[in-house]
Design a protein around this motif. Sequence first.
Motif, PDB file in Angstrom:
ATOM      1  N   UNK A  70       2.127   1.485   6.255  1.00  0.00           N
ATOM      2  CA  UNK A  70       3.080   0.595   6.755  1.00  0.00           C
ATOM      3  C   UNK A  70       1.832   0.521   8.052  1.00  0.00           C
ATOM      4  N   UNK A  71       1.663  -0.304   8.673  1.00  0.00           N
ATOM      5  CA  UNK A  71       0.549  -0.463   9.805  1.00  0.00           C
ATOM      6  C   UNK A  71       1.437  -1.456  10.919  1.00  0.00           C
ATOM      7  N   UNK A  72       1.649  -1.337  12.727  1.00  0.00           N
ATOM      8  CA  UNK A  72       2.252  -2.440  12.335  1.00  0.00           C
ATOM      9  C   UNK A  72       1.704  -1.835  14.404  1.00  0.00           C
ATOM     10  N   UNK A  73       2.332  -2.996  15.276  1.00  0.00           N
ATOM     11  CA  UNK A  73       1.486  -2.564  17.026  1.00  0.00           C
ATOM     12  C   UNK A  73       1.850  -1.062  17.802  1.00  0.00           C
ATOM     13  N   UNK A  74       2.626  -0.440  16.585  1.00  0.00           N
ATOM     14  CA  UNK A  74       3.277   1.260  16.828  1.00  0.00           C
ATOM     15  C   UNK A  74       2.637   2.000  16.712  1.00  0.00           C
ATOM     16  N   UNK A  75       1.788   1.752  15.551  1.00  0.00           N
ATOM     17  CA  UNK A  75       1.227   2.881  14.650  1.00  0.00           C
ATOM     18  C   UNK A  75       0.987   2.501  12.635  1.00  0.00           C
ATOM     19  N   UNK A  76       0.874   3.776  11.915  1.00  0.00           N
ATOM     20  CA  UNK A  76       1.148   4.050  10.717  1.00  0.00           C
ATOM     21  C   UNK A  76       2.672   4.869  10.860  1.00  0.00           C
ATOM     22  N   UNK A  77       3.321   4.689  10.115  1.00  0.00           N
ATOM     23  CA  UNK A  77       4.577   4.514   9.168  1.00  0.00           C
ATOM     24  C   UNK A  77       4.972   4.525   7.878  1.00  0.00           C
ATOM     25  N   UNK A  78       5.470   5.702   7.643  1.00  0.00           N
ATOM     26  CA  UNK A  78       5.079   5.776   5.808  1.00  0.00           C
ATOM     27  C   UNK A  78       6.493   5.236   5.425  1.00  0.00           C
ATOM     28  N   UNK A  79       7.385   4.645   5.657  1.00  0.00           N
ATOM     29  CA  UNK A  79       8.750   4.346   4.915  1.00  0.00           C
ATOM     30  C   UNK A  79       9.294   4.616   3.564  1.00  0.00           C
ATOM     31  N   UNK A  80       9.960   5.755   2.563  1.00  0.00           N
ATOM     32  CA  UNK A  80      10.407   6.101   1.501  1.00  0.00           C
ATOM     33  C   UNK A  80      10.602   4.313   1.463  1.00  0.00           C
ATOM     34  N   UNK A  82       0.903  -1.232   0.257  1.00  0.00           N
ATOM     35  CA  UNK A  82       0.027  -0.592   0.103  1.00  0.00           C
ATOM     36  C   UNK A  82       0.809   1.200  -0.409  1.00  0.00           C
ATOM     37  N   UNK A  83       0.899   2.026  -1.056  1.00  0.00           N
ATOM     38  CA  UNK A  83       1.728   3.585  -1.134  1.00  0.00           C
ATOM     39  C   UNK A  83       0.966   4.224  -1.901  1.00  0.00           C
ATOM     40  N   UNK A  84       1.662   5.250  -2.293  1.00  0.00           N
ATOM     41  CA  UNK A  84       1.614   6.690  -2.839  1.00  0.00           C
ATOM     42  C   UNK A  84       3.117   7.735  -2.750  1.00  0.00           C
ATOM     43  N   UNK A  85       3.141   8.278  -3.790  1.00  0.00           N
ATOM     44  CA  UNK A  85       4.011   9.435  -4.567  1.00  0.00           C
ATOM     45  C   UNK A  85       3.638  10.375  -3.581  1.00  0.00           C
ATOM     46  N   UNK A  86       5.002  11.191  -3.183  1.00  0.00           N
ATOM     47  CA  UNK A  86       4.938  12.699  -1.813  1.00  0.00           C
ATOM     48  C   UNK A  86       5.638  12.802  -2.262  1.00  0.00           C
ATOM     49  N   UNK A  87       5.633  14.646  -0.954  1.00  0.00           N
ATOM     50  CA  UNK A  87       6.949  15.584  -0.644  1.00  0.00           C
ATOM     51  C   UNK A  87       6.903  14.407   0.837  1.00  0.00           C
ATOM     52  N   UNK A  88       8.357  14.783   1.501  1.00  0.00           N
ATOM     53  CA  UNK A  88       8.783  14.405   2.851  1.00  0.00           C
ATOM     54  C   UNK A  88       9.743  16.398   2.866  1.00  0.00           C
ATOM     55  N   UNK A  89       8.320  16.288   4.349  1.00  0.00           N
ATOM     56  CA  UNK A  89       8.972  17.621   4.541  1.00  0.00           C
ATOM     57  C   UNK A  89       9.866  17.510   5.060  1.00  0.00           C
ATOM     58  N   UNK A  90      10.236  18.935   5.493  1.00  0.00           N
ATOM     59  CA  UNK A  90      12.714  18.325   5.658  1.00  0.00           C
ATOM     60  C   UNK A  90      12.219  18.696   7.132  1.00  0.00           C
ATOM     61  N   UNK A  91      13.343  17.760   7.656  1.00  0.00           N
ATOM     62  CA  UNK A  91      13.620  17.475   9.072  1.00  0.00           C
ATOM     63  C   UNK A  91      12.924  19.535  10.615  1.00  0.00           C
ATOM     64  N   UNK A  92      13.197  20.111   9.605  1.00  0.00           N
ATOM     65  CA  UNK A  92      13.482  21.476  10.073  1.00  0.00           C
ATOM     66  C   UNK A  92      12.162  22.219  10.051  1.00  0.00           C
ATOM     67  N   UNK A  93      10.832  21.747   9.234  1.00  0.00           N
ATOM     68  CA  UNK A  93       9.706  22.718   8.462  1.00  0.00           C
ATOM     69  C   UNK A  93       9.097  21.702   9.460  1.00  0.00           C
ATOM     70  N   UNK A  94       8.985  20.396   9.684  1.00  0.00           N
ATOM     71  CA  UNK A  94       8.588  19.109  10.807  1.00  0.00           C
ATOM     72  C   UNK A  94       8.523  19.549  12.182  1.00  0.00           C
ATOM     73  N   UNK A 124       1.816  11.808  13.434  1.00  0.00           N
ATOM     74  CA  UNK A 124       3.103  11.922  14.479  1.00  0.00           C
ATOM     75  C   UNK A 124       4.125  12.990  13.721  1.00  0.00           C
ATOM     76  N   UNK A 125       4.519  13.577  14.274  1.00  0.00           N
ATOM     77  CA  UNK A 125       5.000  14.674  13.869  1.00  0.00           C
ATOM     78  C   UNK A 125       6.696  14.212  12.279  1.00  0.00           C
ATOM     79  N   UNK A 126       6.993  12.705  12.355  1.00  0.00           N
ATOM     80  CA  UNK A 126       7.750  12.209  11.803  1.00  0.00           C
ATOM     81  C   UNK A 126       6.797  11.506   9.847  1.00  0.00           C
ATOM     82  N   UNK A 127       5.318  11.977  10.995  1.00  0.00           N
ATOM     83  CA  UNK A 127       4.820  11.263   9.115  1.00  0.00           C
ATOM     84  C   UNK A 127       4.291  12.944   8.672  1.00  0.00           C
ATOM     85  N   UNK A 128       4.001  13.760   9.517  1.00  0.00           N
ATOM     86  CA  UNK A 128       4.197  14.877   7.829  1.00  0.00           C
ATOM     87  C   UNK A 128       4.524  14.553   6.709  1.00  0.00           C
TER      88      UNK A 128
END
Length: 203
Positions: free
Chosen positions: A170-180, A2-14, A50-54
């Motif tokens: 990607x979903x697991x017991x800790x929640x949803x993550x979006x690895x590149x 399950x996936x999508x095409x997108x832009x990852x925000x810079x850490x400073x922006x997150x 979660x901030x990491x998921x922005x």
Amino acid sequence: MRCFIGLDLPVKTKLALESWRQKALPEVKERAQTKRPAKSNTPAESVAVPTANFHITLAFLGQVDARQHEALLNEMEQVKGSPFSLTLDSTALWEGPKILLAAPGEPDDALMDLARQVRKAARAAGVQVDGRPYRPHVTLVRKATDALPPPLFAPDIHADFSQFHLFESFSNAQGVRYPIRHSWPLIPNMSVRERLRQGLTDN
């Protein structure tokens, strides 16, 4: 996958978005930090993303099989775009998906063209893509309803982008993550002489 095409925000922006959310949406901060048992007769509480998921989605692809995945990688190589910047300076509450978001008041033309190319490339790879008008945004809060107080003030957060990505949802017991899973560069529109000087030729 399950996936999508997108832009990852810079850490400073997150981090800037997270700081703004804590100040402008204190109710979400309190609810996110408080663990309370769910009750069947009470509405679902708003959930801070979660901030990491922005991120900013360019095209949601859904479930992609191995053949489509290979075709996607090939088609996305044909997408051409220049680096661009945008400012997240507005918010909105979308009642359908029940999300509160931040968005650019005036999306950059380069962003809109990139989204158009990405969606065209996805269709060429045999992937169904939503045909509704593209509205770039960053989801900040889920399960948001009219009961959620509006932000105390608008954001004013800048971001620069020089690449776009294939993300897995990607979903697991800790929640949803979006690895590149794959990335493509956005290359400035230069003269042939300048591209040769910087070693950016296709050969």
